[in-house]
Design an enzyme around this catalytic site. Sequence first.
Site, mmCIF file in Angstrom:
data_model
loop_
_atom_site.group_PDB
_atom_site.id
_atom_site.type_symbol
_atom_site.label_atom_id
_atom_site.label_comp_id
_atom_site.label_asym_id
_atom_site.label_seq_id
_atom_site.Cartn_x
_atom_site.Cartn_y
_atom_site.Cartn_z
ATOM 1 N N HIS A 83 -23.400 -58.568 29.859
ATOM 2 C CA HIS A 83 -22.112 -58.484 29.194
ATOM 3 C C HIS A 83 -21.602 -56.609 29.548
ATOM 4 O O HIS A 83 -22.362 -55.882 29.711
ATOM 5 C CB HIS A 83 -22.512 -58.351 27.665
ATOM 6 N N GLU A 155 -15.180 -62.882 31.626
ATOM 7 C CA GLU A 155 -14.937 -62.113 30.666
ATOM 8 C C GLU A 155 -14.107 -60.809 31.342
ATOM 9 O O GLU A 155 -14.709 -59.689 31.634
ATOM 10 C CB GLU A 155 -15.893 -61.643 30.019
ATOM 11 N N GLY A 161 -11.394 -57.773 23.118
ATOM 12 C CA GLY A 161 -11.081 -57.077 22.133
ATOM 13 C C GLY A 161 -9.556 -56.679 22.126
ATOM 14 O O GLY A 161 -9.221 -55.729 21.251
ATOM 15 N N SER A 192 -10.810 -61.760 23.991
ATOM 16 C CA SER A 192 -9.519 -62.248 23.264
ATOM 17 C C SER A 192 -9.184 -63.549 23.136
ATOM 18 O O SER A 192 -8.005 -64.101 23.008
ATOM 19 C CB SER A 192 -8.350 -61.383 23.576
ATOM 20 N N GLY A 213 -15.747 -63.308 20.552
ATOM 21 C CA GLY A 213 -16.543 -62.150 20.113
ATOM 22 C C GLY A 213 -15.923 -62.066 18.684
ATOM 23 O O GLY A 213 -16.336 -62.195 17.567
ATOM 24 N N GLY A 214 -14.773 -60.776 18.642
ATOM 25 C CA GLY A 214 -14.254 -60.678 17.362
ATOM 26 C C GLY A 214 -13.949 -62.040 16.168
ATOM 27 O O GLY A 214 -14.384 -61.583 15.220
HETATM 28 P P1 PGA Z 1 -13.545 -60.533 22.110
HETATM 29 O O1 PGA Z 1 -15.112 -60.341 22.575
HETATM 30 O O2 PGA Z 1 -13.440 -62.085 21.637
HETATM 31 O O3 PGA Z 1 -13.597 -59.647 20.816
HETATM 32 O O4 PGA Z 1 -12.466 -60.091 23.032
HETATM 33 C C1 PGA Z 1 -15.627 -61.360 23.563
HETATM 34 C C2 PGA Z 1 -16.854 -60.582 24.270
HETATM 35 O O5 PGA Z 1 -17.176 -59.408 24.495
HETATM 36 O O6 PGA Z 1 -17.615 -61.578 24.349
#
Ligand code: PGA
Length: 231
Positions: A83, A155, A161, A192, A213-214
């Site tokens: 990651h 990603e 984010g 995102s 993520g978020g």
């Molecule tokens: P995000 O993070 O959905 O908050 O953009 C994704 C991730 O880092 O796996």
Amino acid sequence: MLIVLNNKCNLTKDEFLSYQEKIATIDEEFVLCPSYTHLANFNLQNASLGAQNVSTTEMGAYTGEVAASQLSSFNVKYCLVGHSERRTYQHETYEETNKKIKELLKYDIIPILCVGESKEEKALNKTKDIIEKEILGAIQDLSDSEKLKLIIAYEPIWSIGTGNIPTPTEITEVLQIIKNIFPTNTLLYGGSVTEETVTTLQQCPLIDGYLLGGISLKVENLKNFLKKMTN
Ligand code: PGA
């Protein structure tokens, strides 16, 4: 569609327990990657357990590390590797990612290999080079049958984010690069992914699932996202 929830470094014990009660009502199956501290409290019928990290080594005198055999003993089925937050903040190298993948495969845990370019690399048209370099570094010395076990998550670092996502054409181009190396593996998109961006993401036929993520922490938004996704 494979849905993977990455809680990152969030939730105290009590918060996790109440969060878990809320996501227990989700109809779709998913993979939950909580912090290490919550692995023992995992108790969901509608999800498989994932981890966010693993040691490069077997169990031993490595203070603070958690080995793949230990994850396996908690019924962990998936584990994120490579990651960008670990590459950035822990300075994790391709070599370490490669060792982690090998440890996980020894214990039948499916590695979810995260790859993606930074804003600067994108601006310099280096996306293809970066993706290939990250993948080839991570899969060094793996047999063909081992490679088949990996899940790859695209990603873009600049998207994580931020609320910004690549265009469907850009995502498809990158997933095609990954598909040239892994023709039959499951490919995820992360960065995102929200109720707002899902409509755009649905235009990408090569996406087999999402790494969230978020939104994984905002249960109502998550449920709305899943509803939109399945419609
Ligand atoms: P995000 O993070 O959905 O908050 O953009 C994704 C991730 O880092 O796996």
